[in-house]
Design a protein around this motif. Structure first.
Motif, short mmCIF file in Angstrom:
data_model
loop_
_atom_site.label_atom_id
_atom_site.label_comp_id
_atom_site.label_asym_id
_atom_site.label_seq_id
_atom_site.Cartn_x
_atom_site.Cartn_y
_atom_site.Cartn_z
N SER A 165 36.13 39.78 30.98
CA SER A 165 36.49 39.18 32.27
C SER A 165 37.98 38.90 32.29
O SER A 165 38.68 39.11 31.30
N GLY A 166 38.42 38.36 33.42
CA GLY A 166 39.83 38.01 33.56
C GLY A 166 40.59 39.03 34.37
O GLY A 166 40.11 40.14 34.63
N TYR A 167 41.79 38.63 34.78
CA TYR A 167 42.62 39.51 35.60
C TYR A 167 44.09 39.28 35.27
O TYR A 167 44.52 38.14 35.09
N VAL A 168 44.82 40.36 35.17
CA VAL A 168 46.27 40.33 34.97
C VAL A 168 46.90 41.19 36.06
O VAL A 168 46.45 42.32 36.29
N VAL A 255 31.79 40.59 45.98
CA VAL A 255 31.49 39.16 45.80
C VAL A 255 30.85 38.92 44.44
O VAL A 255 31.30 38.09 43.65
N THR A 256 29.78 39.67 44.16
CA THR A 256 29.10 39.53 42.87
C THR A 256 29.98 39.98 41.72
O THR A 256 30.08 39.31 40.69
N THR A 257 30.65 41.11 41.91
CA THR A 257 31.47 41.67 40.84
C THR A 257 32.63 40.76 40.49
O THR A 257 32.92 40.53 39.31
N GLU A 258 33.33 40.25 41.49
CA GLU A 258 34.45 39.36 41.22
C GLU A 258 34.01 38.07 40.57
O GLU A 258 34.74 37.50 39.73
N THR A 259 32.82 37.61 40.91
CA THR A 259 32.31 36.38 40.28
C THR A 259 32.00 36.62 38.81
O THR A 259 32.36 35.81 37.94
N ILE A 260 31.34 37.74 38.49
CA ILE A 260 30.96 38.02 37.11
C ILE A 260 32.19 38.26 36.24
O ILE A 260 32.27 37.76 35.10
N ALA A 262 35.31 37.35 36.89
CA ALA A 262 36.36 36.34 37.11
C ALA A 262 37.62 36.95 37.71
O ALA A 262 38.74 36.70 37.24
N LEU A 263 37.45 37.77 38.74
CA LEU A 263 38.58 38.38 39.43
C LEU A 263 38.97 37.52 40.63
O LEU A 263 38.11 37.16 41.44
N PRO A 264 40.24 37.21 40.78
CA PRO A 264 40.67 36.41 41.94
C PRO A 264 40.85 37.29 43.17
O PRO A 264 41.96 37.61 43.59
N GLY A 265 39.73 37.69 43.78
CA GLY A 265 39.78 38.61 44.91
C GLY A 265 39.30 37.99 46.20
O GLY A 265 39.02 36.79 46.28
N MET A 266 39.19 38.83 47.22
CA MET A 266 38.82 38.37 48.55
C MET A 266 37.35 37.97 48.63
O MET A 266 36.99 37.09 49.42
N GLY A 267 36.50 38.62 47.85
CA GLY A 267 35.08 38.30 47.92
C GLY A 267 34.79 36.87 47.54
O GLY A 267 34.14 36.13 48.29
N THR A 268 35.26 36.46 46.37
CA THR A 268 35.05 35.07 45.95
C THR A 268 35.81 34.10 46.84
O THR A 268 35.36 32.96 47.06
#
Length: 313
Positions: A165-168, A255-260, A262-268
């Protein structure tokens, strides 16, 4: 072509107007009081009334809508009710992760889905066709959350070759960004790859049965040239349509993918804003998503003319 693009951009205005009205009305009829979500259950009636006046919720709905639309026209999406940050700035921080996820997923459809569909069509009723068709059914049937958990278990936990997980940001660390986007992109892109593969296979099989393909073969052209140059080019027009329409589906899958992952995207962002009753943030984010989907479909229309010169705008 330029005239067509300008006309299509003008046609986006009434679509966005309908979306804006529907979005505004639906958010206002949701049960619950935004002031309660912001202040909590312990707040007094005087505190809620003061907050409603500060947020403009004591004004008539038409006045609230006119104020919001006027801000949107000026490029001002308002401020978040929770953090008091400009909505445009919050969206600008979250949009790159989602756009990158969408782009990578569409790239997978082009790089994997379309070639797989071509191979399945050329080798119809063979073992290769059966395997590829089965994989496409698997990609359509498996839920995103299950596939995400499976990918994390295999590639992050068991093999340890990719981050879980995580995002850079891509500008901060290119390699770190790409390694962290592999699993989310495969998770979201599995559906569109399967759709692209099945649509390519069906369209190419139909094209291979046309008279112009048989004529090309009769003139001595090789099977590969006939398929790639003549049949595939025409078969890709419906494929582009289907893949472009999948963008809306992909947005919901984020939405589900960004939650799992931990991506700081539009869905969450949208989901959290809805739970917090942060209406300006929800309105701005959904409006940006709609614009993005509409622009992708505009690009798909332009690709039609490139694929088939007979299409004239």
């Amino acid at each position: 072509m330029t005239t067509y693009v300008l006309r299509r951009l003008v046609q986006l205005v009434p679509v966005l107007a309908v979306v804006a009205v529907a979005l505004f009305v639906l958010l206002r009829v949701l049960p619950g009081d935004p002031t309660t979500a912001i202040l909590g259950l312990e707040a007094t009636d005087e505190q809620r009334a003061a907050l409603r006046a500060d947020l403009g919720l004591d004004q008539p709905l038409w006045n609230q809508f006119a104020t919001w639309v006027g801000g949107v026209v000026r490029g001002d999406l308002g401020e978040s009710w929770i953090t008091a940050e400009p909505v445009g700035g919050v969206i600008a921080d979250r949009l790159p992760a989602t756009v990158q996820l969408m782009v990578f997923s569409l790239v997978l459809a082009v790089v994997i889905g379309i070639p797989a569909g071509v191979v399945a069509a050329v080798r119809q009723r063979s073992g290769t066709d059966s395997v590829l068709t089965g994989l496409s059914v698997f990609g359509l049937a498996i839920p995103n959350f299950f596939l995400a958990a499976l990918l994390v278990l295999v590639f992050a936990v068991w093999w340890g070759v990719l981050p879980a997980s995580g995002y850079v940001a891509i500008g901060d660390d290119l390699v770190g960004n790409l390694t962290r986007m592999v699993l989310p992109s495969v998770t979201v892109g599995s559906t569109v790859v399967a759709v692209a593969m099945r649509q390519t296979r069906g369209s190419l099989l139909a094209a291979l049965g046309e008279d112009y393909v048989r004529t090309a073969r009769a003139t001595g052209l090789s099977r590969r040239r006939t398929v790639v140059v003549y049949a595939l080019r025409n078969a890709l027009v419906p494929v582009v349509t289907v893949v472009a329409l999948q963008v809306g589906v992909l947005m919901s899958a984020t939405v589900t993918t960004e939650t799992i992952f931990a991506l700081p995207g539009m869905g969450t962002l949208v989901v959290n804003a809805i739970f917090a009753r942060d209406l300006p943030l929800v309105q701005g984010a959904v409006l940006v998503i709609v614009v993005f989907v509409l622009l992708v479909n505009l690009v798909a229309d332009l690709i039609y003319a490139w694929l088939d010169p007979r299409i004239v705008y």
